[in-house]
Scaffold this motif. Structure first.
Motif, PDB file in Angstrom:
ATOM      1  N   LEU A  31      -6.672   9.096   7.691  1.00  0.00           N
ATOM      2  CA  LEU A  31      -5.482   9.903   7.928  1.00  0.00           C
ATOM      3  C   LEU A  31      -4.552   9.890   6.710  1.00  0.00           C
ATOM      4  N   LEU A  32      -4.483   8.763   6.006  1.00  0.00           N
ATOM      5  CA  LEU A  32      -3.651   8.691   4.798  1.00  0.00           C
ATOM      6  C   LEU A  32      -4.162   9.643   3.726  1.00  0.00           C
ATOM      7  N   ALA A  33      -5.494   9.766   3.619  1.00  0.00           N
ATOM      8  CA  ALA A  33      -6.071  10.666   2.614  1.00  0.00           C
ATOM      9  C   ALA A  33      -5.768  12.125   2.968  1.00  0.00           C
ATOM     10  N   GLU A  34      -5.700  12.441   4.262  1.00  0.00           N
ATOM     11  CA  GLU A  34      -5.464  13.821   4.684  1.00  0.00           C
ATOM     12  C   GLU A  34      -3.981  14.197   4.672  1.00  0.00           C
ATOM     13  N   ASP A  35      -3.099  13.275   5.031  1.00  0.00           N
ATOM     14  CA  ASP A  35      -1.684  13.609   5.230  1.00  0.00           C
ATOM     15  C   ASP A  35      -0.808  12.769   4.295  1.00  0.00           C
ATOM     16  N   PRO A  36      -0.156  13.400   3.305  1.00  0.00           N
ATOM     17  CA  PRO A  36       0.687  12.632   2.381  1.00  0.00           C
ATOM     18  C   PRO A  36       2.005  12.171   3.037  1.00  0.00           C
ATOM     19  N   ASP A  37       2.441  12.848   4.101  1.00  0.00           N
ATOM     20  CA  ASP A  37       3.677  12.441   4.772  1.00  0.00           C
ATOM     21  C   ASP A  37       3.491  11.128   5.534  1.00  0.00           C
ATOM     22  N   LEU A  38       2.250  10.779   5.797  1.00  0.00           N
ATOM     23  CA  LEU A  38       1.978   9.541   6.538  1.00  0.00           C
ATOM     24  C   LEU A  38       2.379   8.312   5.742  1.00  0.00           C
ATOM     25  N   MET A  39       2.298   8.390   4.403  1.00  0.00           N
ATOM     26  CA  MET A  39       2.702   7.256   3.566  1.00  0.00           C
ATOM     27  C   MET A  39       4.198   7.012   3.709  1.00  0.00           C
ATOM     28  N   ALA A  40       4.993   8.076   3.802  1.00  0.00           N
ATOM     29  CA  ALA A  40       6.435   7.920   4.018  1.00  0.00           C
ATOM     30  C   ALA A  40       6.701   7.287   5.379  1.00  0.00           C
ATOM     31  N   GLN A  41       5.905   7.670   6.374  1.00  0.00           N
ATOM     32  CA  GLN A  41       6.043   7.067   7.708  1.00  0.00           C
ATOM     33  C   GLN A  41       5.739   5.569   7.655  1.00  0.00           C
ATOM     34  N   ILE A  42       4.695   5.206   6.903  1.00  0.00           N
ATOM     35  CA  ILE A  42       4.329   3.788   6.780  1.00  0.00           C
ATOM     36  C   ILE A  42       5.468   3.013   6.138  1.00  0.00           C
ATOM     37  N   GLU A  43       6.051   3.559   5.088  1.00  0.00           N
ATOM     38  CA  GLU A  43       7.154   2.859   4.420  1.00  0.00           C
ATOM     39  C   GLU A  43       8.364   2.746   5.351  1.00  0.00           C
ATOM     40  N   GLU A  44       8.606   3.778   6.150  1.00  0.00           N
ATOM     41  CA  GLU A  44       9.736   3.735   7.094  1.00  0.00           C
ATOM     42  C   GLU A  44       9.513   2.688   8.180  1.00  0.00           C
ATOM     43  N   VAL A  45       8.323   2.645   8.736  1.00  0.00           N
ATOM     44  CA  VAL A  45       8.016   1.656   9.773  1.00  0.00           C
ATOM     45  C   VAL A  45       8.049   0.253   9.180  1.00  0.00           C
ATOM     46  N   GLU A  46       7.515   0.111   7.960  1.00  0.00           N
ATOM     47  CA  GLU A  46       7.515  -1.190   7.307  1.00  0.00           C
ATOM     48  C   GLU A  46       8.939  -1.675   7.067  1.00  0.00           C
ATOM     49  N   ALA A  47       9.824  -0.779   6.647  1.00  0.00           N
ATOM     50  CA  ALA A  47      11.224  -1.154   6.434  1.00  0.00           C
ATOM     51  C   ALA A  47      11.887  -1.531   7.749  1.00  0.00           C
TER      52      ALA A  47
END
Length: 165
Positions: A31-47
């Motif tokens: 899913l990370l390879a398909e959707d670049p917005d998912l990385m921003a979601q990961i950083e938001e959840v991680e924060a």
């Protein structure tokens, strides 16, 4: 349930906490390879997770900090020294015992709580009173039956043979 909510709660949080399985990790990487917005979601959840963990952190014991610094600097950590004990002689071996506990009782009376004792005494006294009343009414009823039989017999004797009501 939205896709965003599904991703956060089922994939991202377990992945960031290190609790996801290999299949979930592979799916998230796809899913990370398909959707670049998912990385921003990961950083938001991680924060968000890091903020929660910082807010609810439990401070370590006071002497743990010095032990960590000693290990980082390469010095040996001093452990507590065991207390010196004087060696007591070993206890004498006990003879083989039965599995039952020996109990010595010198009291031959039953001991009950004070309130129960008064309740037992009241029940005992009431039982005697009811016994006496029962016997009294039994004998009274018995004597009345005898009196009725006696009166019937006297009425039979006094009345002429054919005039009984």
């Amino acid at each position: 349930m939205s896709t965003n909510h599904y991703l956060i709660h089922t994939l991202l949080k377990p992945y960031l906490a290190g609790l996801s399985t290999e299949a979930e990790k592979k799916e998230l990487e796809r899913l990370l390879a398909e959707d670049p917005d998912l990385m921003a979601q990961i950083e938001e959840v991680e924060a968000g997770l890091e903020h929660y963990l910082q807010k609810n952190a439990v401070p370590p014991p006071p002497n743990l900090d010095s032990a960590i610094w000693q290990r980082i600097n390469g010095t040996e950590i001093q452990k507590r020294e065991p207390q010196q004990r004087t060696q007591a002689p070993p206890p004498p071996p006990e003879p083989a015992q039965s599995p039952y506990v020996d109990v010595e009782v010198s009291n031959t009376h039953i001991q009950v709580h004070k309130l129960w004792r008064t309740a037992f005494i009241a029940v005992f006294i009431l039982s005697k009173v009811f016994l006496i009343l029962g016997l009294y009414y039994y004998f009274k009823a018995n004597s009345q039956e005898q009196e009725i039989e006696r009166l019937k017999a006297t009425v039979q004797q006094m009345a002429p043979a054919g005039r009984l009501p």
